[in-house]
Design a protein around this motif. Structure first.
Motif, PDB file in Angstrom:
ATOM      1  N   SER A   1      48.552  39.155  33.586  1.00 55.16           N
ATOM      2  CA  SER A   1      48.688  38.841  32.162  1.00 55.16           C
ATOM      3  C   SER A   1      48.169  40.024  31.357  1.00 55.16           C
ATOM      4  CB  SER A   1      47.910  37.567  31.790  1.00 55.16           C
ATOM      5  OG  SER A   1      46.517  37.718  32.061  1.00 55.16           O
ATOM      6  N   ALA A   2      48.670  40.156  30.148  1.00 51.29           N
ATOM      7  CA  ALA A   2      48.333  41.311  29.311  1.00 51.29           C
ATOM      8  C   ALA A   2      46.846  41.324  29.004  1.00 51.29           C
ATOM      9  CB  ALA A   2      49.143  41.271  28.019  1.00 51.29           C
ATOM     10  N   GLY A   3      46.201  42.455  29.286  1.00 57.95           N
ATOM     11  CA  GLY A   3      44.798  42.639  28.956  1.00 57.95           C
ATOM     12  C   GLY A   3      43.816  41.977  29.889  1.00 57.95           C
ATOM     13  N   ALA A   4      44.290  41.381  30.975  1.00 57.57           N
ATOM     14  CA  ALA A   4      43.396  40.638  31.871  1.00 57.57           C
ATOM     15  C   ALA A   4      42.416  41.576  32.558  1.00 57.57           C
ATOM     16  CB  ALA A   4      44.212  39.885  32.917  1.00 57.57           C
ATOM     17  N   ASN A   5      41.171  41.092  32.739  1.00 53.08           N
ATOM     18  CA  ASN A   5      40.150  41.760  33.553  1.00 53.08           C
ATOM     19  C   ASN A   5      39.849  40.826  34.718  1.00 53.08           C
ATOM     20  OD1 ASN A   5      37.930  42.943  34.730  1.00 53.08           O
ATOM     21  ND2 ASN A   5      36.713  43.083  32.854  1.00 53.08           N
ATOM     22  N   PHE A   6      40.242  41.215  35.929  1.00 53.02           N
ATOM     23  CA  PHE A   6      40.101  40.347  37.092  1.00 53.02           C
ATOM     24  C   PHE A   6      38.737  40.457  37.768  1.00 53.02           C
ATOM     25  CE2 PHE A   6      44.736  40.928  36.689  1.00 53.02           C
ATOM     26  CZ  PHE A   6      45.101  39.598  36.548  1.00 53.02           C
ATOM     27  N   GLY A   7      37.808  41.256  37.200  1.00 54.94           N
ATOM     28  CA  GLY A   7      36.411  41.143  37.596  1.00 54.94           C
ATOM     29  C   GLY A   7      35.856  42.183  38.529  1.00 54.94           C
ATOM     30  N   TRP A   8      36.709  42.797  39.377  1.00 55.32           N
ATOM     31  CA  TRP A   8      36.164  43.769  40.320  1.00 55.32           C
ATOM     32  C   TRP A   8      35.621  44.985  39.544  1.00 55.32           C
ATOM     33  CZ3 TRP A   8      34.540  44.210  45.051  1.00 55.32           C
ATOM     34  CH2 TRP A   8      34.409  45.468  45.624  1.00 55.32           C
ATOM     35  N   PHE A   9      34.413  45.479  39.856  1.00 54.34           N
ATOM     36  CA  PHE A   9      33.640  45.268  41.059  1.00 54.34           C
ATOM     37  C   PHE A   9      32.451  44.332  40.805  1.00 54.34           C
ATOM     38  CE2 PHE A   9      31.295  48.188  38.674  1.00 54.34           C
ATOM     39  CZ  PHE A   9      30.051  48.442  39.223  1.00 54.34           C
ATOM     40  N   LEU A  10      32.409  43.727  39.616  1.00 51.91           N
ATOM     41  CA  LEU A  10      31.292  42.864  39.264  1.00 51.91           C
ATOM     42  C   LEU A  10      31.406  41.486  39.879  1.00 51.91           C
ATOM     43  CD1 LEU A  10      30.949  43.832  35.499  1.00 51.91           C
ATOM     44  CD2 LEU A  10      29.672  44.723  37.455  1.00 51.91           C
ATOM     45  N   ALA A  11      32.624  41.032  40.144  1.00 43.70           N
ATOM     46  CA  ALA A  11      32.817  39.699  40.697  1.00 43.70           C
ATOM     47  C   ALA A  11      34.129  39.664  41.461  1.00 43.70           C
ATOM     48  CB  ALA A  11      32.829  38.647  39.586  1.00 43.70           C
ATOM     49  N   GLU A  12      34.186  38.766  42.437  1.00 43.86           N
ATOM     50  CA  GLU A  12      35.436  38.528  43.153  1.00 43.86           C
ATOM     51  C   GLU A  12      35.419  37.102  43.668  1.00 43.86           C
ATOM     52  OE1 GLU A  12      34.192  40.230  47.605  1.00 43.86           O
ATOM     53  OE2 GLU A  12      36.035  40.897  46.627  1.00 43.86           O
ATOM     54  N   GLY A  13      36.594  36.573  43.992  1.00 47.93           N
ATOM     55  CA  GLY A  13      36.686  35.253  44.587  1.00 47.93           C
ATOM     56  C   GLY A  13      37.023  34.167  43.596  1.00 47.93           C
ATOM     57  N   PRO A  14      36.791  32.902  43.973  1.00 46.18           N
ATOM     58  CA  PRO A  14      37.223  31.768  43.150  1.00 46.18           C
ATOM     59  C   PRO A  14      36.407  31.626  41.877  1.00 46.18           C
ATOM     60  CG  PRO A  14      35.899  31.012  44.992  1.00 46.18           C
ATOM     61  CD  PRO A  14      36.115  32.481  45.208  1.00 46.18           C
ATOM     62  N   ALA A  15      36.907  30.805  40.957  1.00 50.71           N
ATOM     63  CA  ALA A  15      36.245  30.578  39.685  1.00 50.71           C
ATOM     64  C   ALA A  15      34.850  30.007  39.897  1.00 50.71           C
ATOM     65  CB  ALA A  15      37.078  29.623  38.820  1.00 50.71           C
TER      66      ALA A  15
END
Length: 913
Positions: free
Chosen positions: A268-282
């Motif tokens: 999605s536009a502008g999404a930050n998926f978290g790596w390297f601060l976080a990974e995995g499920p919600a």
């Protein structure tokens, strides 16, 4: 998401598992947990069959809109599979340009949305900047143009990707979105902090125009500068595969994780998926999660979550199961199919809920999937196909459903409608069922007169309609099923008023393969202008009294839909585009527009006139005329030869310059296609002629008045020809020893095919050779005309049947086990003992033509375990622990040689015939 405990680098590409030096404990756990059977384990009513094997180091499988499969290898080749047959010549071969050290190489490709018309494909690969294949390179995006089964005319589109300065984590996936933009994934280049650093493009998905420029509506265009303006989403580790759902434009990103989790994300536009601060499920309770976009689905590594039902080490590519002709059970429709590289377990993900359902397992090193648009079969790509881990030869398998579809399944149920008085209420349904389907809608349990289609419109609803309940009864033969019930609610709130404007691709009618673009808006008495987020679109292709879904789920003020060129050849079709607007109170209204096709008239004719042609699989007399929607693919062909009035004619050319049996795209205006034939003398026996662009044509004299003939070569039976005295094998070569079989009066007559006036080929040598290979033995024997099945036996009993081949590998077999090959020739049983093949000359190499390619054999060298195979096209493969290699589709004239190193010295051994 779960906070990442450390950022120890792990190889991003699942295919680099051998490099995981620090993950030894993890790999041991995997080996103990998941036995690898060497073949997939399909559930009941599914079968798994081999399509192609011996594809060295494959990385991606991509399905063309016309059903052709393309398999990429990391060395730089793209192989085409048509009708489950691998063509001998690659779509393209750029090995001389590719640096494929570690995770570098040919990474990904995508088809242009308008591929049917422009032939464009987009390719991501690591360009070998110094020409030495030594790990120095730069990843680039190039466009190639496909003509037939060949791609060329490279145009470098985007050359601003980071240098290939580390071994791993390049990403490199590419997709063309529904908006016509290119989406390219970039790995973090082994530095996790890059995932959160938008001053470079590592750890991101980029969005660019097809000319390499950066769209001004990218989410960070106004905040960033230079190439960083191309960033569309970020916070990724190694997003090495992507897949678009053509129905709604959603792009799924497979992001290979670090120590704990694997992720499937929705772009999605502008999404930050978290790596390297976080990974995995919600993980809503974790402060590290704030501001990050959660994955659709995530699964843990071995031992991370004791309650996990699915574990692994590396997520692979995937595909949405939503073909135009869905042959899997209905519960698979719309699901995302993917797998884990280490466990070989395949799952189906519900895009709506993110829930994973196990499907099948037993794969070896699976990496990618594709779905055939018309057969509904699922193809998969495996790096160590059928357990071949002695020498890693990848392959393609096919999963098909063989069960009886004896039920009616609702793919889309009717939904509740809340609407204002005076508006039209619309209900939809779609089903999967055998045979012809009929519909009958009911209102409060009573049949609605004339409501016999998948769509029900209740016009100008009023207070009396409030609470009415609607369902549809579907019948197919003796089968009957009733849908769920949808409730109509009349709202006191005023319904919005939507409107649609067609903006492109409709002048004079739509053209298949060309996008129809549209915009829309809505006003509401209470809210004013309805926000674009509350506008949803659906488009369907109507055909007579039924329809096919094209796209749904598009949200916003604009969109596009493309009618596939292969979906329907009838001219009794049209596209309906629906726009639904929903106001702040939840009240909806739907409007629609109809787009009719542009229809032209096509005439097929011959020169001289009055000869016959093939149209959609049937013979037709010329001139022959038919109507067709522009852009639709039609199949008509000229027979290679035909006999009329005792005179033989040989095909010469089509007036449009295309191939004899090449599918055509219906032009934009009326057109006539003329096939020119030359009068020729009738052949004596069977004559084989090589075509100028490859392939061979067989022509033969009639045998005893027979009209049906069977064609065979050394690889097995090729085709059955009825009513003709010619056949063209587009993949054939003259040296394949073709013969034509006829059975006049029940007597079998085989006519060998010879090139021009050459004498008939000698009879086959009656013998079998046995060669020791790593892990077993290989048997090779010559073909026998008319024999397709051979039985393999040793002193312990029967081993296997070999069908359509003249070679067989026995895992664990020994040279002295007394092998022989049996076949039947008429009433006779022929046994052919297998004897040792003499070794090749010392310090030399022998090239031998085998079925489908060339086999190389050389003697071992003390202390040497690694050999490099090359021909005049570049490096072919690395051979570890063996002194033999088979190159599929090759010829002896490819000038093979084998290289090894002895200390500091490089030894090249040319392979002689």
């Amino acid at each position: 998401m779960t906070t990442t405990k450390n950022t120890r680098p792990r190889t991003g590409l699942p295919i680099s598992i051998a490099l995981w030096g620090t993950l030894g404990v993890l790999i041991v756990a995997w080996l103990a947990w998941s036995p690898r059977a060497g073949a997939a384990d399909p559930p009941p009513d599914f079968i798994d069959v081999t399509v192609a094997d011996q594809i060295y180091a494959p990385v991606q499988i991509e399905m063309a809109p016309d059903g052709r499969l393309v398999v990429l290898t990391d060395s730089g080749q793209a192989w085409i599979i048509v009708d489950d047959v691998r063509l001998p010549t690659p779509l393209f071969d750029i090995r001389n340009k590719v640096d494929d050290v570690a995770d570098r190489g040919l990474l990904s490709m995508a088809f242009d949305n308008d591929f049917a018309n422009n032939g464009y494909i987009y390719v991501v690969y690591t360009f070998d900047t110094n020409g030495t294949d030594d790990g120095v390179g730069r990843t680039r995006v190039s466009r190639f143009t496909v003509n037939g089964n060949t791609a060329g005319n490279e145009v470098v589109v985007f050359d601003q990707l980071p240098d290939a300065d580390v071994a791993l984590h390049y990403g490199g996936a590419i997709e063309m979105g529904a908006d016509g933009k290119l989406y390219i994934s970039v790995g973090d280049h082994l530095l996790g902090a890059n995932g959160q650093d938008r001053t470079n493009i590592k750890g991101t998905v980029l969005r660019i125009n097809t000319d390499g420029t950066i769209p001004t509506d990218n989410p960070f265009y106004g905040q960033l500068t230079g190439v960083n303006r191309a960033i569309y989403a970020y916070g990724l580790r190694n997003p090495w595969q992507m897949h678009e759902d053509d129905r709604n434009g959603r792009i799924y990103v497979s992001d290979v994780g670090s120590d704990d989790w694997e992720e499937l994300n929705v772009l999605s536009a502008g999404a930050n998926f978290g790596w390297f601060l976080a990974e995995g499920p919600a993980d809503p309770g974790n402060p590290a999660h704030v501001g990050f976009t959660d994955p659709l689905w995530a699964y843990p590594h071995f031992g991370i979550d004791p309650a996990a039902t699915f574990e692994g080490c590396a997520i692979v590519g995937g595909a949405i199961y939503a073909p135009a002709n869905a042959t899997f059970p209905a519960e698979f429709f719309g699901k995302y199919l993917t797998a884990d590289y280490c466990t070989g377990q395949m799952v189906a993900i519900d895009p709506a809920t993110g829930q994973a359902t196990p499907f099948m397992g037993g794969f070896d090193e699976i990496v990618d999937f594709a779905v055939h648009p018309t057969t509904g079969d699922v193809y998969y790509l495996d790096r160590s196909f059928r357990g071949d881990n002695q020498f890693p030869k990848g392959g393609v398998g096919k999963i098909s459903y063989t069960g009886q579809v004896d039920q009616i399944t609702f793919i889309t149920q009717p939904s509740d409608v809340s609407i204002a008085a005076g508006s039209d209420a619309t209900f939809f349904v779609s089903v999967s069922a055998p045979g012809n389907v009929t519909y009958q809608w009911t209102r409060n349990g009573v049949a609605v007169a004339g409501a016999n289609s998948p769509q029900l419109v209740v016009p100008a609803v009023g207070p009396a309609d409030d609470g009415a309940r609607f369902a549809v009864r579907v019948t197919s033969g003796a089968l009957t099923a009733t849908s769920e019930t949808a409730t109509l609610t009349i709202s006191a709130n005023t319904a919005p008023v939507p409107s649609i404007q067609l903006t492109g691709g409709v002048a004079g009618g739509y053209r298949a393969g060309t996008p129809i673009t549209f915009t829309g808006s809505a006003t509401d008495a209470e809210d004013g202008a309805v926000p674009s987020a509350n506008l949803t679109w659906e488009a369907r292709l109507n055909h007579d009294i039924h329809d096919h879904g094209l796209v749904d789920g598009i949200v916003g003020s604009s969109g596009s839909v493309t009618v596939p060129p292969e979906i329907e050849t009838s001219t009794n079709v049209w596209v309906t585009i629906y726009l639904t607007a929903t106001d702040s109170e939840g009240t909806s209204a739907t409007t629609s527009v109809r787009v009719d096709p542009r229809v032209v008239t096509i005439t097929l004719d011959t020169q001289p006139g009055g000869l016959s042609l093939m149209f959609e699989g049937a013979m037709v007399a010329t001139p022959f005329t038919f109507d067709s929607v522009t852009g639709v693919t039609r199949e008509f062909a000229a027979p290679a030869t035909q006999v009329t009035g005792g005179v033989s004619y040989q095909f010469s050319s089509w007036s449009d310059g295309l191939g004899r049996n090449q599918p055509r795209t219906t032009p934009a205006t009326d057109a006539t296609f003329v096939a020119t034939f030359d009068q020729v003398a009738a052949p004596d026996g069977c004559v084989i002629t090589a075509g100028p662009a490859g392939g061979v044509t067989l022509s033969w004299a009639a045998v005893g008045g027979e009209t049906t003939y069977n064609i065979r070569n050394t690889n097995g039976w090729v085709a059955t020809v009825d009513g003709f005295l010619s056949y063209t094998d587009v993949d054939g070569t003259i040296d394949l020893d073709y013969l034509v079989r006829a059975r006049p009066g029940g007597v079998t007559i085989d006519v060998p095919c010879v090139a021009d006036d050459e004498p008939p080929p000698p009879p086959p040598v009656d013998g079998c050779t046995i060669t020791a290979i790593p892990g077993g033995v290989r048997l090779d024997w010559q073909a026998v005309a008319g024999v397709d099945t051979f039985h393999i036996r040793n002193t312990n009993g029967w081993v296997a049947d070999a069908v359509g081949t003249t070679t067989f590998t026995v895992a664990g077999g020994a040279v002295d086990a007394g092998y022989f090959v049996r076949h039947r020739l008429g009433p006779d049983v022929v046994d052919r003992p297998c004897t040792d093949e003499p070794p090749p000359p010392a310090q030399g190499c022998v090239a031998t033509v085998v079925a489908g390619g060339v086999r190389l054999d050389w003697q071992p060298v003390d202390g040497i375990d690694l050999f490099h195979v090359r021909n005049n096209g570049g490096w072919v493969a690395d051979v570890i622990g063996a002194t033999t290699f088979t190159s599929p589709g090759a010829a002896v004239g490819d000038n093979f040689y084998v290289r090894h190193r002895e200390g500091a010295e490089i030894i090249d051994r040319p392979c002689a015939q």
